[in-house]
Design a protein around this motif. Structure first.
Motif, PDB file in Angstrom:
ATOM      1  N   ARG A   1     106.484  18.862  22.117  1.00 29.36           N
ATOM      2  CA  ARG A   1     106.389  19.669  20.897  1.00 29.36           C
ATOM      3  C   ARG A   1     106.429  21.163  21.229  1.00 29.36           C
ATOM      4  N   ALA A   2     105.720  21.562  22.281  1.00 31.48           N
ATOM      5  CA  ALA A   2     105.727  22.972  22.683  1.00 31.48           C
ATOM      6  C   ALA A   2     107.104  23.412  23.160  1.00 31.48           C
ATOM      7  N   LEU A   3     107.825  22.506  23.794  1.00 33.35           N
ATOM      8  CA  LEU A   3     109.143  22.851  24.333  1.00 33.35           C
ATOM      9  C   LEU A   3     110.221  22.920  23.260  1.00 33.35           C
ATOM     10  N   MET A   4     109.942  22.391  22.087  1.00 33.64           N
ATOM     11  CA  MET A   4     110.953  22.373  21.026  1.00 33.64           C
ATOM     12  C   MET A   4     111.369  23.784  20.611  1.00 33.64           C
ATOM     13  N   GLY A   5     110.497  24.748  20.796  1.00 36.28           N
ATOM     14  CA  GLY A   5     110.835  26.127  20.464  1.00 36.28           C
ATOM     15  C   GLY A   5     111.570  26.862  21.566  1.00 36.28           C
ATOM     16  N   GLU A   6     111.937  26.167  22.642  1.00 36.86           N
ATOM     17  CA  GLU A   6     112.635  26.734  23.794  1.00 36.86           C
ATOM     18  C   GLU A   6     111.917  27.955  24.374  1.00 36.86           C
ATOM     19  N   PRO A   7     110.641  27.777  24.755  1.00 34.20           N
ATOM     20  CA  PRO A   7     109.884  28.919  25.289  1.00 34.20           C
ATOM     21  C   PRO A   7     110.379  29.343  26.660  1.00 34.20           C
ATOM     22  N   LYS A   8     110.149  30.611  26.963  1.00 33.87           N
ATOM     23  CA  LYS A   8     110.418  31.114  28.313  1.00 33.87           C
ATOM     24  C   LYS A   8     109.192  30.920  29.206  1.00 33.87           C
ATOM     25  N   LEU A   9     107.997  30.962  28.587  1.00 34.66           N
ATOM     26  CA  LEU A   9     106.743  30.751  29.304  1.00 34.66           C
ATOM     27  C   LEU A   9     105.982  29.624  28.626  1.00 34.66           C
ATOM     28  N   LEU A  10     105.670  28.585  29.398  1.00 34.33           N
ATOM     29  CA  LEU A  10     104.901  27.448  28.899  1.00 34.33           C
ATOM     30  C   LEU A  10     103.515  27.489  29.530  1.00 34.33           C
ATOM     31  N   MET A  11     102.476  27.540  28.691  1.00 37.10           N
ATOM     32  CA  MET A  11     101.104  27.556  29.172  1.00 37.10           C
ATOM     33  C   MET A  11     100.459  26.212  28.836  1.00 37.10           C
ATOM     34  N   LEU A  12      99.800  25.616  29.817  1.00 36.43           N
ATOM     35  CA  LEU A  12      99.176  24.310  29.627  1.00 36.43           C
ATOM     36  C   LEU A  12      97.698  24.391  29.971  1.00 36.43           C
ATOM     37  N   ASP A  13      96.869  23.880  29.068  1.00 40.99           N
ATOM     38  CA  ASP A  13      95.422  23.915  29.245  1.00 40.99           C
ATOM     39  C   ASP A  13      94.914  22.497  29.510  1.00 40.99           C
ATOM     40  N   GLU A  14      94.555  22.227  30.761  1.00 40.85           N
ATOM     41  CA  GLU A  14      93.993  20.951  31.199  1.00 40.85           C
ATOM     42  C   GLU A  14      94.875  19.754  30.819  1.00 40.85           C
ATOM     43  N   PRO A  15      96.144  19.741  31.221  1.00 41.35           N
ATOM     44  CA  PRO A  15      97.026  18.638  30.792  1.00 41.35           C
ATOM     45  C   PRO A  15      96.648  17.276  31.362  1.00 41.35           C
ATOM     46  N   SER A  16      95.924  17.219  32.497  1.00 41.57           N
ATOM     47  CA  SER A  16      95.610  15.924  33.101  1.00 41.57           C
ATOM     48  C   SER A  16      94.292  15.336  32.630  1.00 41.57           C
ATOM     49  N   LEU A  17      93.567  16.044  31.768  1.00 38.72           N
ATOM     50  CA  LEU A  17      92.218  15.643  31.385  1.00 38.72           C
ATOM     51  C   LEU A  17      92.222  14.260  30.732  1.00 38.72           C
ATOM     52  N   GLY A  18      91.466  13.343  31.315  1.00 41.34           N
ATOM     53  CA  GLY A  18      91.301  12.009  30.752  1.00 41.34           C
ATOM     54  C   GLY A  18      92.448  11.056  30.989  1.00 41.34           C
ATOM     55  N   LEU A  19      93.398  11.429  31.834  1.00 49.10           N
ATOM     56  CA  LEU A  19      94.570  10.580  32.056  1.00 49.10           C
ATOM     57  C   LEU A  19      94.474   9.827  33.381  1.00 49.10           C
ATOM     58  N   ALA A  20      95.126   8.671  33.437  1.00 49.61           N
ATOM     59  CA  ALA A  20      95.163   7.867  34.658  1.00 49.61           C
ATOM     60  C   ALA A  20      95.961   8.599  35.729  1.00 49.61           C
TER      61      ALA A  20
ATOM     62  N   ARG B   1     109.423  17.913  14.994  1.00 51.73           N
ATOM     63  CA  ARG B   1     109.916  18.803  13.941  1.00 51.73           C
ATOM     64  C   ARG B   1     108.965  19.977  13.735  1.00 51.73           C
ATOM     65  N   MET B   2     107.654  19.722  13.802  1.00 53.63           N
ATOM     66  CA  MET B   2     106.674  20.804  13.655  1.00 53.63           C
ATOM     67  C   MET B   2     106.802  21.813  14.793  1.00 53.63           C
ATOM     68  N   GLY B   3     107.104  21.328  15.989  1.00 55.12           N
ATOM     69  CA  GLY B   3     107.261  22.220  17.131  1.00 55.12           C
ATOM     70  C   GLY B   3     108.487  23.100  17.042  1.00 55.12           C
ATOM     71  N   ALA B   4     109.444  22.692  16.219  1.00 55.81           N
ATOM     72  CA  ALA B   4     110.711  23.427  16.102  1.00 55.81           C
ATOM     73  C   ALA B   4     110.750  24.331  14.881  1.00 55.81           C
ATOM     74  N   TYR B   5     109.556  24.671  14.355  1.00 57.00           N
ATOM     75  CA  TYR B   5     109.538  25.421  13.092  1.00 57.00           C
ATOM     76  C   TYR B   5     110.239  26.772  13.201  1.00 57.00           C
ATOM     77  N   CYS B   6     110.246  27.371  14.410  1.00 59.90           N
ATOM     78  CA  CYS B   6     110.936  28.663  14.561  1.00 59.90           C
ATOM     79  C   CYS B   6     112.258  28.490  15.312  1.00 59.90           C
ATOM     80  N   ASN B   7     112.712  27.257  15.450  1.00 57.92           N
ATOM     81  CA  ASN B   7     113.963  26.979  16.161  1.00 57.92           C
ATOM     82  C   ASN B   7     114.675  25.817  15.484  1.00 57.92           C
TER      83      ASN B   7
END
Length: 231
Positions: A144-163, A97-103
């Motif tokens: 959450r980032a996708l809830m606003g239906e972005p055209k450009l999605l930027m990700l900062d170190e998404p794999s950090l600390g994951l198996a 819901r927080m991610g959709a604040y503008c949508n």
């Protein structure tokens, strides 16, 4: 889609970026590769104007360099920050819901779409984000980032600390998102994984871009292998 011209980012008097220029076309995955401290995160923060900048950022031909961060997000750029930064004391559903604040008008439709993309989130929709695993929190941060239906999605170190298994799942989802029409700018410490899914890549060193090429060429570049891919 996105054109960055002579971008400089400052923290006090210290320049983290020193005139970075690059472009992103629609429906690409672009990898930004570099060692720690090279300026990768500063590039993403500079694009959304959450730090002090000089230079110019254009999005679909419009200059967005000086407009506030929330207005940039409303125009269709979303950032999944390093460390996930989900709202730990809110449930999965509340985070979305927080991610959709503008949508907000499309909240229900987008929520069901996210639950289709990330079935584990649907299973845990009432669960507090702070009690979830790192991989689940990363899925939630992306959703959450996708809830606003972005055209450009930027990700900062998404794999950090994951198996490794979870990392593989996340990168498969990035490919699916690109195929669904979302352009992606990926900053990733796992350079090998990033270059395997990217169309093109830029190498950033000491606040400057030193190399641009298609991802396959950079992946097979001996200097890049030696510096970033472990041999």
């Amino acid at each position: 889609m996105l054109r960055v011209k002579n971008l400089e980012v400052y923290y006090g008097l210290i320049a983290a970026l020193k005139g970075v220029s690059f472009h992103i076309e629609e429906y690409e995955i672009i990898a930004l590769v570099g060692s720690n401290g090279a300026g990768k995160s500063s590039t993403l923060n500079g694009i959304i104007h959450s730090v002090k900048t000089k230079g110019e950022v254009q999005f679909f031909g419009a200059d967005i360099t000086r407009i506030p961060t929330h207005k940039i997000i409303q125009r269709g750029i979303a950032l999944v920050p390093e460390g996930r930064r989900v709202f730990m004391n809110l449930s999965v559903d509340e985070n979305l819901r927080m991610g959709a604040y503008c949508n907000d008008e499309n909240f229900v439709v987008m929520k069901e779409k996210m639950y289709g993309l990330f079935p584990r989130l649907k299973e845990r929709y009432k669960q507090m984000a702070g009690t979830m695993s790192g991989g689940e929190q990363q899925m939630l941060a992306i959703a959450r980032a996708l809830m606003g239906e972005p055209k450009l999605l930027m990700l900062d170190e998404p794999s950090l600390g994951l198996a490794p298994k979870i990392v593989g799942e996340l990168f498969e989802i990035l490919l699916q998102l690109r195929d669904d029409g979302i352009t992606i700018l990926l900053v990733e410490q796992n350079a090998f994984a990033a270059l395997k899914v990217a169309n093109r890549a830029y190498v950033l060193e000491n606040g400057k871009i030193t190399l641009e090429d298609n991802a396959e060429n950079i992946l097979n570049n001996p200097e890049i292998k030696r510096h970033y891919l472990g041999g």
